[in-house]
Design an enzyme around this catalytic site. Structure first.
Site: not given
Ligand code: PGA
Ligand code: ZN
Length: 453
Positions: A227, A362
């Site tokens: 990230e 998400k």
């Molecule tokens: P991921 O991580 O997109 O790999 O699930 C993001 C998070 O855990 O917030």
């Molecule tokens: Zn997370």
């Protein structure tokens, strides 16, 4: 009216295949969306359909999902009204027919759901943020018999648009950086900034200072994780927080008042369900009980200017989560990511049992725009802070930036400032701040006024 639906396999920020969908209304330019992908996924997420063909990208190809869009989904959507988002999403759910979207794939379904929103924006000559705001207010208006959004803790989160408080990764560990640290994200929240631009300028300055400090202390201040946060090999989790606090100070800012700390512990990924224990490998500690983890997090909150902790306990550990909420819920934001997976049923379980006080949102965990809005609405109604979030596998798609502003959700978590798939969102927010001006105020850290810090 939808005239044309197309899909293709493209690639995300980890070089993994992902689904892109284009939808066109008559005489309009195509609306396009690209689906993101997680690495530290929760087991209750909607299913991302992969080819499982070991001869292509180690099984990660998405040609089956792409074919599902080109055939079944195209057949179902062509001729439909793109402006009726709920009808589009209902149709997609019905077509798939499974609880977890495993037949067509949540990646196929979300791509189509979002591309339809973009297609209708094109047809109505609206910008994406205007279109998302319209969909959000239509959704809210359709909810008869529900109290208006107005709860003490989240009272700043309302029907109107706003610029979000960014929650930005500085140091990565866990599955995003080769497990060199157990905790996945060490983040900063510029709670004292008075505009989004100021907040973002602080963040960039702190990121630069942190890189310099890591280099000076003999760590890698150039290597970055999935990230965009630094991925140094440090001796323990708390060392990461100390460096971040040092970088805030080096930027001439006050830790706590100007810039606070957040953690994504992502503890599901070092939890052993059988023995109900947590294993901090990087720091060599023995198995910890949920109580041990809660005590540790409380010590951290006592010691550092922490305002937000995500997935402090594992996705299955409801009992531990409840204790964690009793102990720290009045002092910090406790975000459920793997715990809630943007799923209304799971969030309802959290609300009923007074577990956590915030939910990570998400889109691809649940799989359609409408269901995402439902979860968002439920969170705000019950005083849970929503945090709209990217995945660790991202692309140039800026949907979440437009969506967080359109819904006034209040917070955005996109990762760090060292990779363009992240900057695509942050830069979009800079544009929206300018474009929308007074129509989208910035509440910043004001949303946390109810915390006892
Ligand atoms: P991921 O991580 O997109 O790999 O699930 C993001 C998070 O855990 O917030
Ligand atoms: Zn997370």
């Amino acid at each position: 009216q939808i005239e044309y639906v197309q899909a293709r396999e493209v690639f995300d920020s980890r070089g993994n295949p992902t689904v892109e969908v284009e939808i066109c209304c008559a005489n309009c330019r195509p609306g396009r969306a690209i689906v993101p992908s997680g690495a530290s996924t929760g087991k209750f997420e909607a299913v991302e359909l992969r080819d499982e063909d070991p001869d292509r990208f180690d099984g990660l190809g998405v040609t089956r999902a792409v074919e599902n869009v080109r055939r079944e989904i195209a057949d179902a959507l062509i001729g439909q009204d793109a402006a009726d988002q709920r009808a589009i999403d209902d149709r997609l759910l019905e077509l798939d027919g499974t609880e977890n979207k495993s037949r067509l794939g949540a990646n196929a379904i979300l791509g189509a759901s979002l591309a339809a929103a973009y297609a209708s924006a094109e047809a109505q000559q609206q910008s994406p943020v205007e279109r998302f705001a319209e969909i959000w207010s239509e959704y809210l208006e359709s909810q008869t018999g529900v109290e208006p959004i107005q709860r003490a803790r989240t009272s700043l989160l309302a029907k109107s648009m706003s610029l979000p408080l960014p929650m930005v990764n500085m140091i990565s560990g866990g599955l995003h950086a080769g497990r060199n640290l157990d905790f996945q994200d060490f983040l900063i929240l510029p709670v004292g900034a008075t505009s989004y631009r100021q907040a973002f300028e602080w963040i960039v300055t702190i990121y630069r200072r942190l890189g310099q400090i890591l280099n000076k202390t003999g760590h890698e201040g150039t290597l970055i994780g999935d990230e965009g946060g630094y991925g140094p090999k440090l001796s323990c989790n708390s060392e990461a927080v100390k460096y971040v606090v040092g970088a805030i100070e080096a930027a001439g800012l006050t830790p706590g008042d100007d810039v606070a700390i957040g953690l994504d512990v992502a503890s599901t990924h070092f939890y052993d369900a059988e023995s109900n224990t947590y294993h901090l490998n990087a720091t060599g500690e023995e198995a910890l009980s949920a109580d041990d983890v809660i005590n540790m997090l409380e010590r951290w909150v006592d010691t550092y200017p922490i305002v937000s902790i995500e997935d402090g306990l594992a996705e299955d550990d409801w009992e531990g989560w409840k204790k964690l909420t009793e102990r720290l819920g009045h002092r910090v934001q406790l975000i459920g990511d793997d715990l809630f997976v943007t799923n209304r049923q799971r969030l309802q379980q959290g609300i009923s049992s007074q577990t956590a006080n915030s939910v990570l949102v998400k889109l691809n965990q649940i799989g359609t725009l409408t269901e995402t809005l439902e979860t968002l609405r439920m969170a705000i109604d019950h005083g849970y802070w929503p945090v709209v979030s990217a995945r660790s596998g991202e692309t140039e798609d800026t949907t979440i930036a437009d969506l967080v502003v359109a819904t006034g959700a209040g917070q955005l978590k996109v990762g760090s400032v060292g990779r363009s798939e992240r900057l695509a969102k942050y830069n979009q927010l800079l544009r929206l701040e300018e474009l929308l001006a007074d129509r989208a105020p910035y509440h910043g850290g004001g949303i946390f006024s109810s915390l006892q810090r």
